[in-house]
Design a protein around this motif. Structure first.
Motif, mmCIF file in Angstrom:
data_model
loop_
_atom_site.group_PDB
_atom_site.id
_atom_site.type_symbol
_atom_site.label_atom_id
_atom_site.label_comp_id
_atom_site.label_asym_id
_atom_site.label_seq_id
_atom_site.Cartn_x
_atom_site.Cartn_y
_atom_site.Cartn_z
ATOM 1 N N HIS A 121 0.010 0.351 -2.470
ATOM 2 C CA HIS A 121 -0.081 0.574 -4.020
ATOM 3 C C HIS A 121 -0.938 2.706 -4.078
ATOM 4 N N PHE A 122 -1.513 2.968 -3.259
ATOM 5 C CA PHE A 122 -1.759 3.894 -3.337
ATOM 6 C C PHE A 122 -2.025 4.672 -2.425
ATOM 7 N N LEU A 123 -1.875 4.327 -0.717
ATOM 8 C CA LEU A 123 -2.129 5.312 0.298
ATOM 9 C C LEU A 123 -0.876 5.268 1.400
ATOM 10 N N PRO A 124 -0.582 6.576 1.572
ATOM 11 C CA PRO A 124 0.528 6.797 3.018
ATOM 12 C C PRO A 124 0.470 5.997 3.833
ATOM 13 N N LYS A 127 -1.331 15.036 -12.234
ATOM 14 C CA LYS A 127 -1.209 13.793 -11.766
ATOM 15 C C LYS A 127 -2.223 12.311 -12.541
ATOM 16 N N GLU A 128 -2.048 12.333 -13.912
ATOM 17 C CA GLU A 128 -2.819 11.951 -14.774
ATOM 18 C C GLU A 128 -3.287 9.985 -14.567
ATOM 19 N N ALA A 129 -1.919 9.863 -14.781
ATOM 20 C CA ALA A 129 -1.007 8.886 -14.926
ATOM 21 C C ALA A 129 -1.715 7.825 -13.618
ATOM 22 N N VAL A 130 -1.190 8.477 -12.446
ATOM 23 C CA VAL A 130 -1.632 7.969 -11.600
ATOM 24 C C VAL A 130 -3.216 7.963 -11.658
ATOM 25 N N ALA A 131 -3.628 8.809 -11.463
ATOM 26 C CA ALA A 131 -5.613 8.291 -11.072
ATOM 27 C C ALA A 131 -5.924 7.647 -12.521
ATOM 28 N N GLU A 132 -5.229 7.283 -13.230
ATOM 29 C CA GLU A 132 -5.807 6.237 -14.496
ATOM 30 C C GLU A 132 -5.431 5.118 -13.932
ATOM 31 N N ASN A 133 -3.964 4.744 -13.207
ATOM 32 C CA ASN A 133 -4.058 3.709 -12.274
ATOM 33 C C ASN A 133 -5.032 3.339 -11.153
ATOM 34 N N PHE A 134 -5.283 4.723 -10.923
ATOM 35 C CA PHE A 134 -6.219 3.457 -9.846
ATOM 36 C C PHE A 134 -7.042 2.892 -10.158
ATOM 37 N N ILE A 135 -7.859 4.524 -11.251
ATOM 38 C CA ILE A 135 -9.612 4.336 -12.246
ATOM 39 C C ILE A 135 -9.131 2.447 -12.679
ATOM 40 N N LEU A 137 -6.622 12.623 -2.372
ATOM 41 C CA LEU A 137 -5.848 13.590 -2.782
ATOM 42 C C LEU A 137 -4.527 12.821 -2.052
ATOM 43 N N ALA A 138 -4.741 11.840 -0.832
ATOM 44 C CA ALA A 138 -3.665 11.146 -0.991
ATOM 45 C C ALA A 138 -3.483 9.616 -1.737
ATOM 46 N N PHE A 158 -19.907 -15.490 -2.834
ATOM 47 C CA PHE A 158 -17.993 -15.359 -3.279
ATOM 48 C C PHE A 158 -17.078 -15.480 -2.721
ATOM 49 N N ALA A 159 -17.004 -17.089 -1.979
ATOM 50 C CA ALA A 159 -16.529 -17.659 -0.576
ATOM 51 C C ALA A 159 -14.415 -17.543 -1.100
ATOM 52 N N ASP A 160 -14.413 -16.852 -2.184
ATOM 53 C CA ASP A 160 -12.892 -16.933 -2.284
ATOM 54 C C ASP A 160 -12.417 -15.280 -2.549
ATOM 55 N N LEU A 161 -13.417 -14.115 -2.464
ATOM 56 C CA LEU A 161 -13.341 -13.452 -2.424
ATOM 57 C C LEU A 161 -12.501 -12.822 -1.395
ATOM 58 N N ASP A 162 -11.631 -11.420 -1.090
ATOM 59 C CA ASP A 162 -11.351 -11.060 -0.354
ATOM 60 C C ASP A 162 -11.014 -9.606 0.077
ATOM 61 N N PRO A 163 -12.799 -9.573 0.598
ATOM 62 C CA PRO A 163 -12.287 -7.490 0.534
ATOM 63 C C PRO A 163 -11.400 -7.343 1.258
ATOM 64 N N GLU A 164 -10.657 -7.639 2.595
ATOM 65 C CA GLU A 164 -9.802 -6.909 3.814
ATOM 66 C C GLU A 164 -8.446 -6.816 2.472
ATOM 67 N N ALA A 165 -8.065 -8.044 1.572
ATOM 68 C CA ALA A 165 -6.784 -8.516 0.898
ATOM 69 C C ALA A 165 -7.354 -7.180 -0.067
ATOM 70 N N THR A 166 -8.278 -6.841 -0.860
ATOM 71 C CA THR A 166 -8.677 -5.874 -1.623
ATOM 72 C C THR A 166 -8.182 -4.258 -1.081
ATOM 73 N N PHE A 167 -8.979 -4.161 -0.041
ATOM 74 C CA PHE A 167 -7.701 -2.843 0.764
ATOM 75 C C PHE A 167 -6.951 -2.176 1.175
ATOM 76 N N LYS A 168 -5.933 -3.940 1.750
ATOM 77 C CA LYS A 168 -4.985 -4.131 2.674
ATOM 78 C C LYS A 168 -3.786 -3.081 0.436
ATOM 79 N N GLU A 169 -4.783 -3.714 -0.603
ATOM 80 C CA GLU A 169 -3.563 -3.742 -1.806
ATOM 81 C C GLU A 169 -3.740 -2.167 -1.899
ATOM 82 N N LEU A 170 -4.893 -1.644 -1.408
ATOM 83 C CA LEU A 170 -5.036 -0.249 -2.428
ATOM 84 C C LEU A 170 -4.035 0.371 -1.407
ATOM 85 N N HIS A 171 -4.341 0.532 0.044
ATOM 86 C CA HIS A 171 -3.160 1.386 0.808
ATOM 87 C C HIS A 171 -1.648 0.838 0.188
#
Length: 376
Positions: A359-362, A173-181, A57-58, A344-357
């Protein structure tokens, strides 16, 4: 015959035009069970059948995630106290939200729900059997309250996208949902594309569900949820041929005999359920030094005697709640790094999670969701 004046006619027109969208926006949606449900959209008042539904929902209501919530189940503060406290600090009004018991344990108060006049009640699909047996859908239908099912837990890799699209429709919020997907799909492709190109050898992985929550060993996953995440991340889920459904158990002898290359244990801070338990307290802003200590302690149990993963230090802990929300792509990235560190030496899951916050989370992002015995 009285002729209506221009001003009165204009006023009536405004009233009718304001009523028309409400009349026109009764739509039929299909939930993840295939049920067709009529709902007035966008919904204004929502009851969350599980408090952890705020995770999705957030995403859709970033600026005011609780503005539609008129009641919710009382599980978030127990299952994920760190996230609850963060939301409470930012939105202190949630302390006054009416709370419900669970549908599955028979403590959901339908009279209380009706009194709150929700436009829709959201239920996780795992509550469907209990809901059907209690006849709640029929009872709610008699007073015009629709119930829809979503799923981020039983078959999350199959049902996350349709669940988010359904919620986008309900919230307007269809557009937001599609952006998240798209964000989610792109994050998963950053793993699967590399695996498809390189076709590495797949390590055997044992995933222990909520290790240390009890003295029993060991809960795990079949070919869904974290079991499927392991497969997407380039591993072989040890329990996929042992557990026929999403959830189940394996015995210590099976773990020792299988001799997994990697062990992943899901964890959280569960003092509300098991005070002082042996669980690994990863999560929002968690103390990773303490979490690593508890993770290492779990490797001393009989089920891990002589296991290759323990000998090599390939034992990791990950936030349990990835199993019940649409952020599983972060878990897939982190698991991929554990299983194939060179690829996956260059993959940064922390950065991905931070980007999620961002762009999408409060909430502001805080690390603490992963720990490994490989960590220095």
């Amino acid at each position: 015959m009285r002729i209506m004046g221009k001003s009165a006619a204009l006023a009536l027109g405004l009233v009718l035009s304001s009523l028309w969208p409400a009349l026109a926006d009764k739509v039929t949606v299909k939930d993840v069970t295939g049920r067709e449900v009529e709902v007035n959209v966008p919904v204004k008042n929502v009851i969350l059948g599980e408090g952890r539904q705020i995770y999705f929902l957030a995403v859709l209501d970033k600026e005011a995630p609780f503005k539609r919530v008129v009641g919710w189940r009382d599980d978030l503060s127990k299952a994920d106290p760190e996230s609850y406290e963060a939301y409470l600090e930012k939105y202190p009004e949630i302390a006054k939200l009416p709370t419900f018991g669970g549908m599955k344990d028979g403590t959901f108060d339908i009279e209380q729900a009706v009194a709150l006049k929700p436009d829709v009640i959201l239920m996780n699909v795992d509550a469907k059997t209990a809901t059907d047996e209690a006849g709640y859908i029929e009872k709610l239908g008699k007073v015009g309250i629709p119930l829809v099912y979503v799923d981020f837990r039983e078959k999350p890799m199959e049902n996350t996208e349709p669940s988010m699209r359904l919620m986008g429709k309900l919230m307007g919020k269809e557009a937001v949902a599609e952006n998240f997907i798209k964000f989610r799909a792109d994050a998963i492709k950053r793993v699967t594309d590399v695996l498809d190109k390189n076709a590495p050898k797949r390590p055997l992985v044992f995933v222990e569900r909520a290790g240390g929550y009890s003295d029993d060993c060991c809960m795990s996953f079949g070919n869904e949820n974290f079991g499927k995440m392991v497969e997407l991340a380039g591993g072989t889920n040890m329990a996929k041929d042992i557990i026929p459904g999403t959830f189940g158990t394996v015995n210590p002898e099976q773990i020792i005999a299988s001799n997994p290359d990697q062990v992943i244990i899901t964890g959280g801070k569960w003092d509300a359920y098991v005070p002082g338990g042996n669980w690994v307290g990863v999560g929002y802003g968690a103390n990773l030094t303490e979490a690593r200590r508890k993770l290492e302690n779990l490797t001393k149990r009989p089920a891990f005697t002589g296991v290759k993963a323990v000998k090599d230090g390939n034992v990791h802990a990950i936030w349990h709640q990835f199993y019940n929300n649409p952020y599983q792509f972060v878990a897939i990235q982190e698991i991929a790094k554990w299983l194939h560190p060179d690829l996956f030496a260059d993959l940064d899951p922390e950065a991905t999670f931070k980007e999620l916050h961002e762009h999408f989370l409060p909430l502001d992002y805080k690390p603490g969701y992963f720990v490994s015995l490989k960590d220095k």
